[in-house]
Motif scaffolding. Structure first.
Motif, mmCIF file in Angstrom:
data_model
loop_
_atom_site.group_PDB
_atom_site.id
_atom_site.type_symbol
_atom_site.label_atom_id
_atom_site.label_comp_id
_atom_site.label_asym_id
_atom_site.label_seq_id
_atom_site.Cartn_x
_atom_site.Cartn_y
_atom_site.Cartn_z
ATOM 1 N N THR A 20 44.315 37.010 35.528
ATOM 2 C CA THR A 20 42.830 37.272 35.670
ATOM 3 C C THR A 20 42.576 38.672 35.516
ATOM 4 O O THR A 20 43.156 39.511 36.539
ATOM 5 C CB THR A 20 42.183 36.486 36.710
ATOM 6 O OG1 THR A 20 42.206 35.350 36.774
ATOM 7 C CG2 THR A 20 40.525 36.934 36.588
ATOM 8 N N PRO A 21 42.137 39.509 34.525
ATOM 9 C CA PRO A 21 41.844 41.002 34.452
ATOM 10 C C PRO A 21 40.808 41.293 35.553
ATOM 11 O O PRO A 21 39.855 40.409 35.719
ATOM 12 C CB PRO A 21 41.202 41.158 32.989
ATOM 13 C CG PRO A 21 41.770 40.186 32.278
ATOM 14 C CD PRO A 21 41.867 38.801 32.979
ATOM 15 N N VAL A 22 40.824 42.292 36.159
ATOM 16 C CA VAL A 22 39.995 42.420 37.466
ATOM 17 C C VAL A 22 38.557 42.806 36.731
ATOM 18 O O VAL A 22 37.561 42.232 37.523
ATOM 19 C CB VAL A 22 40.434 43.763 38.225
ATOM 20 C CG1 VAL A 22 40.391 45.010 37.441
ATOM 21 C CG2 VAL A 22 39.571 43.806 39.446
ATOM 22 N N VAL A 23 38.359 43.210 35.715
ATOM 23 C CA VAL A 23 37.079 43.395 35.093
ATOM 24 C C VAL A 23 36.216 42.002 34.840
ATOM 25 O O VAL A 23 35.269 42.142 34.781
ATOM 26 C CB VAL A 23 37.075 44.296 33.974
ATOM 27 C CG1 VAL A 23 37.582 43.587 32.805
ATOM 28 C CG2 VAL A 23 35.809 44.987 33.793
ATOM 29 N N GLU A 24 37.075 41.223 34.570
ATOM 30 C CA GLU A 24 36.530 39.819 34.294
ATOM 31 C C GLU A 24 35.965 39.091 35.852
ATOM 32 O O GLU A 24 34.993 38.364 35.719
ATOM 33 C CB GLU A 24 37.221 38.856 33.621
ATOM 34 C CG GLU A 24 37.551 39.253 32.385
ATOM 35 C CD GLU A 24 38.355 38.287 31.473
ATOM 36 O OE1 GLU A 24 38.863 37.185 32.047
ATOM 37 O OE2 GLU A 24 38.617 38.377 30.219
ATOM 38 N N ALA A 25 36.709 39.532 36.764
ATOM 39 C CA ALA A 25 36.434 38.773 37.998
ATOM 40 C C ALA A 25 35.368 39.271 38.900
ATOM 41 O O ALA A 25 34.969 38.630 39.777
ATOM 42 C CB ALA A 25 37.604 39.007 38.988
ATOM 43 N N VAL A 26 34.506 40.365 38.184
ATOM 44 C CA VAL A 26 33.393 40.981 38.786
ATOM 45 C C VAL A 26 32.060 40.353 38.238
ATOM 46 O O VAL A 26 30.953 40.559 38.487
ATOM 47 C CB VAL A 26 33.623 42.386 39.077
ATOM 48 C CG1 VAL A 26 34.538 42.958 39.832
ATOM 49 C CG2 VAL A 26 33.403 43.185 37.619
ATOM 50 N N ARG A 27 32.338 39.821 36.963
ATOM 51 C CA ARG A 27 31.260 39.421 36.173
ATOM 52 C C ARG A 27 30.899 37.865 36.485
ATOM 53 O O ARG A 27 31.825 37.102 36.964
ATOM 54 C CB ARG A 27 31.571 39.525 34.713
ATOM 55 C CG ARG A 27 32.118 40.633 34.184
ATOM 56 C CD ARG A 27 31.020 41.943 34.451
ATOM 57 N NE ARG A 27 29.813 41.968 33.728
ATOM 58 C CZ ARG A 27 28.910 42.385 33.879
ATOM 59 N NH1 ARG A 27 28.675 43.169 35.204
ATOM 60 N NH2 ARG A 27 27.611 42.050 33.193
ATOM 61 N N ARG A 55 30.361 34.258 36.789
ATOM 62 C CA ARG A 55 30.912 32.816 36.094
ATOM 63 C C ARG A 55 29.715 31.947 35.387
ATOM 64 O O ARG A 55 28.488 32.317 35.656
ATOM 65 C CB ARG A 55 31.600 31.983 37.282
ATOM 66 C CG ARG A 55 32.812 32.771 37.483
ATOM 67 C CD ARG A 55 33.661 32.038 38.677
ATOM 68 N NE ARG A 55 32.958 31.807 39.971
ATOM 69 C CZ ARG A 55 33.963 31.737 41.069
ATOM 70 N NH1 ARG A 55 35.204 31.843 41.096
ATOM 71 N NH2 ARG A 55 33.188 31.767 42.166
ATOM 72 N N PRO A 56 29.978 31.033 34.649
ATOM 73 C CA PRO A 56 29.023 30.381 34.173
ATOM 74 C C PRO A 56 27.767 29.584 35.003
ATOM 75 O O PRO A 56 26.651 29.594 34.580
ATOM 76 C CB PRO A 56 29.574 29.150 33.498
ATOM 77 C CG PRO A 56 31.174 29.621 33.118
ATOM 78 C CD PRO A 56 31.398 30.612 34.219
ATOM 79 N N ASP A 57 28.452 29.323 36.283
ATOM 80 C CA ASP A 57 27.252 28.846 37.282
ATOM 81 C C ASP A 57 26.562 30.163 37.961
ATOM 82 O O ASP A 57 25.930 29.889 38.756
ATOM 83 C CB ASP A 57 28.003 28.073 38.395
ATOM 84 C CG ASP A 57 28.737 28.906 39.275
ATOM 85 O OD1 ASP A 57 29.057 29.951 38.980
ATOM 86 O OD2 ASP A 57 29.718 28.152 39.970
ATOM 87 N N GLY A 58 26.880 31.267 37.516
ATOM 88 C CA GLY A 58 26.124 32.537 38.207
ATOM 89 C C GLY A 58 26.854 33.118 39.327
ATOM 90 O O GLY A 58 26.446 34.158 39.752
ATOM 91 N N SER A 59 27.896 32.555 39.806
ATOM 92 C CA SER A 59 28.527 32.869 41.073
ATOM 93 C C SER A 59 29.771 33.765 40.783
ATOM 94 O O SER A 59 30.148 34.069 39.496
ATOM 95 C CB SER A 59 29.237 31.754 41.919
ATOM 96 O OG SER A 59 30.201 31.182 41.097
ATOM 97 N N VAL A 60 30.173 34.769 41.479
ATOM 98 C CA VAL A 60 31.479 35.408 41.514
ATOM 99 C C VAL A 60 32.455 34.990 42.561
ATOM 100 O O VAL A 60 31.763 34.608 43.702
ATOM 101 C CB VAL A 60 31.203 36.934 41.489
ATOM 102 C CG1 VAL A 60 30.397 37.312 40.308
ATOM 103 C CG2 VAL A 60 30.466 37.410 42.789
ATOM 104 N N PRO A 61 33.551 35.407 42.711
ATOM 105 C CA PRO A 61 34.574 34.916 43.767
ATOM 106 C C PRO A 61 33.983 36.016 44.685
ATOM 107 O O PRO A 61 33.727 37.146 44.817
ATOM 108 C CB PRO A 61 35.998 35.567 43.080
ATOM 109 C CG PRO A 61 35.946 35.459 41.561
ATOM 110 C CD PRO A 61 34.450 35.873 41.206
ATOM 111 N N GLN A 62 34.251 35.271 45.896
ATOM 112 C CA GLN A 62 33.828 35.796 47.329
ATOM 113 C C GLN A 62 34.739 37.091 47.671
ATOM 114 O O GLN A 62 34.474 38.148 48.399
ATOM 115 C CB GLN A 62 33.938 34.883 48.518
ATOM 116 C CG GLN A 62 33.629 35.581 49.836
ATOM 117 C CD GLN A 62 33.785 34.397 50.727
ATOM 118 O OE1 GLN A 62 34.233 33.389 50.792
ATOM 119 N NE2 GLN A 62 33.120 34.551 52.191
#
Length: 470
Positions: free
Chosen positions: A151-158, A160-167
């Motif tokens: 997973t590219p780091v820049v994708e992990a801050v955007r 997700r489809p449900d509006g959440s991001v990883p904690q």
């Protein structure tokens, strides 16, 4: 998120330098923020053209076969591998245009509530962030390992489809990425080890180590390997107002994680580090329990404990963790000889750690040394070596070192480079091995002289082992 940074991207001309692994996700994230994106890459091959068409369909302008700075660019986001002296980057610097990397972009775009735990080092980064991810998930956290792990780091801050991001993000960082990061401030960070690597890119060892040390930013909990002098020195140069937590192979002192008999123990993240300790896991929970793998587990445990993960989550995370392919991976046992694939050991430091895990080794080594010195590696490994089988372009340098530092070790060179070369290598190793030995592919070199990458090299080794007659 950096104040107003995302809003400031709307309508801003941004150049993405490089169409490699990080370029497309960076370009898509910038497009999502409303930036006017131009992607530039000096290559113009079939793969580049295919990637370019997909980005053009998304709204980016793509220029192939060029390394010129686009006119009007207000920001450059470079791929990590681009050297600072690349013409586009020097032109940007001369024009006063800021140059950042994909990690710096992600940091500026991250939501304020997202916690980053960062890992760098010459070797062990991917294993450690995956262990850390498993520990955090066992603790009930919405955690994700990012970087060179899928997973590219820049994708992990955007969102997700449900509006959440990883904690929580377990972020693997290379020296290149750290060089291009200026405001990165992870909650806690670890330098696993530092050994000569990428010196051509950085211009020398001191600059390479300095880039690694940038991970210890202001306000960052510093996690250092007590068995690695460079890791300790870099941590000591970090913010003195933040905790410095050590990890190492011996009995831990207050403020450290370590090993007591067959247990991984914490004397840092406990109420009374002077008088108490917390059991985290057993050595048997680390697979394989090689010294460098135990060090990776302790580093991951320190970072997990830095955000309050429970002790049992460390053990459960290690139990759930499966090693990555081609990293000290057993392939088969034939006639009492264990065959192990550590094709990922592409430098001397990694190969040394792998060799130290076994008592008696037939060592398969060679490839592209990229100017690296191997005398220290061979000198330290000599007592464990029964024999060596050498392949690849720079095998003569390994043979010279073996003749000087391990003169009693049998050495066979395999000059072939074709499809059947690894079968010959494995056959020679089998002829040299005795019951109880380990045949270890730990090349201490890059693979591109004979194979597309280290994965292909490891696959060929495993396939050749499985073809051995019983």
């Amino acid at each position: 998120m950096a104040d107003g940074f995302e809003e400031g991207l709307y309508g801003r001309p941004v150049c993405v330098a490089g169409l490699g692994v990080s370029g497309p996700p960076v370009a898509r994230s910038l497009l999502d923020c409303g930036a006017e994106v131009t992607v530039v890459d000096g290559r113009d091959d079939a793969a580049s053209r295919e990637a370019a068409e997909a980005l053009r369909a998304a709204g980016a302008r793509v220029v192939l076969g060029s390394d010129a700075l686009p006119e009007g660019a207000g920001l450059v986001v470079t791929s990590p591998g681009w050297r600072p002296d690349a013409p586009l980057l020097t032109a940007a610097a001369a024009a006063g245009v800021e140059v950042i990397g994909d990690v710096e972009l992600a940091w500026r775009l991250r939501p304020d509530e997202q916690v980053w735990l960062a890992v760098t080092g010459t070797n062990g980064k991917t294993t450690t962030v995956r262990m850390l991810e498993a520990m955090l998930r066992a603790d009930g956290r919405d955690a994700l390992a990012v970087g060179n792990v899928g997973t590219p780091v820049v994708e992990a801050v955007r969102p997700r489809p449900d509006g959440s991001v990883p904690q929580v993000l377990a972020v693997e960082l290379s020296s290149f990425q750290l060089h291009w990061s200026s405001s990165l401030r992870p909650h806690a960070a670890a330098v696993l080890n530092v050994a000569p690597d990428h010196l051509d890119w950085h211009g020398g060892f001191d600059a390479y180590a300095e880039a690694k040390g940038r991970i210890y930013a202001r306000g960052t909990v510093r996690v250092a390997n007590t068995a690695d002098e460079h890791s300790v020195r870099l941590a000591e140069q970090g913010d003195p107002h933040t905790p410095l937590v050590g990890f190492g192979p011996g009995t831990p002192r207050p403020g450290e994680l370590g090993v007591v008999e067959d247990l991984l123990v914490d004397r840092a993240f406990v109420d009374d580090p002077v008088h108490t300790a917390e059991e985290l896991a057993a050595l048997g929970d680390v697979r394989p329990a090689a010294p460098h793998q135990v060090a990776n587990a302790l580093a991951a445990a320190a970072l997990a404990r830095a955000v309050g993960a429970a002790p049992k989550a460390v053990r459960e995370g290690l139990a759930a963790f499966g090693p990555e392919p081609h990293r000290i991976a057993p392939v088969a046992t034939v006639d009492g000889v264990l065959y192990v694939d550590d094709s990922k050991a592409t430098n001397a430091h990694a190969a040394g750690a792998s060799l130290a895990a076994y008592e008696r080794v037939v060592w398969i080594a060679g490839g592209l040394l990229k100017g690296a010195e191997v005398d220290g590696l061979v000198r330290s490994a000599a007592p464990r070596l029964r024999a060596a089988v050498l392949l690849g372009r720079d095998r003569a340098e390994l043979r010279r070192a073996l003749a000087e530092h391990a003169p009693g070790v049998d050495v066979v060179e395999v000059a072939e480079t074709g499809e059947d070369a690894m079968d010959r290598v494995v056959a020679e190793a089998r002829a040299l091995a005795r019951e109880g030995d380990t045949v270890l592919l730990a090349p201490a070199a890059a693979s591109m002289d004979m194979f597309a990458n280290y994965n292909v090299r490891g696959d060929r080794f495993a396939e050749a082992v499985r073809r051995l007659p019983a």
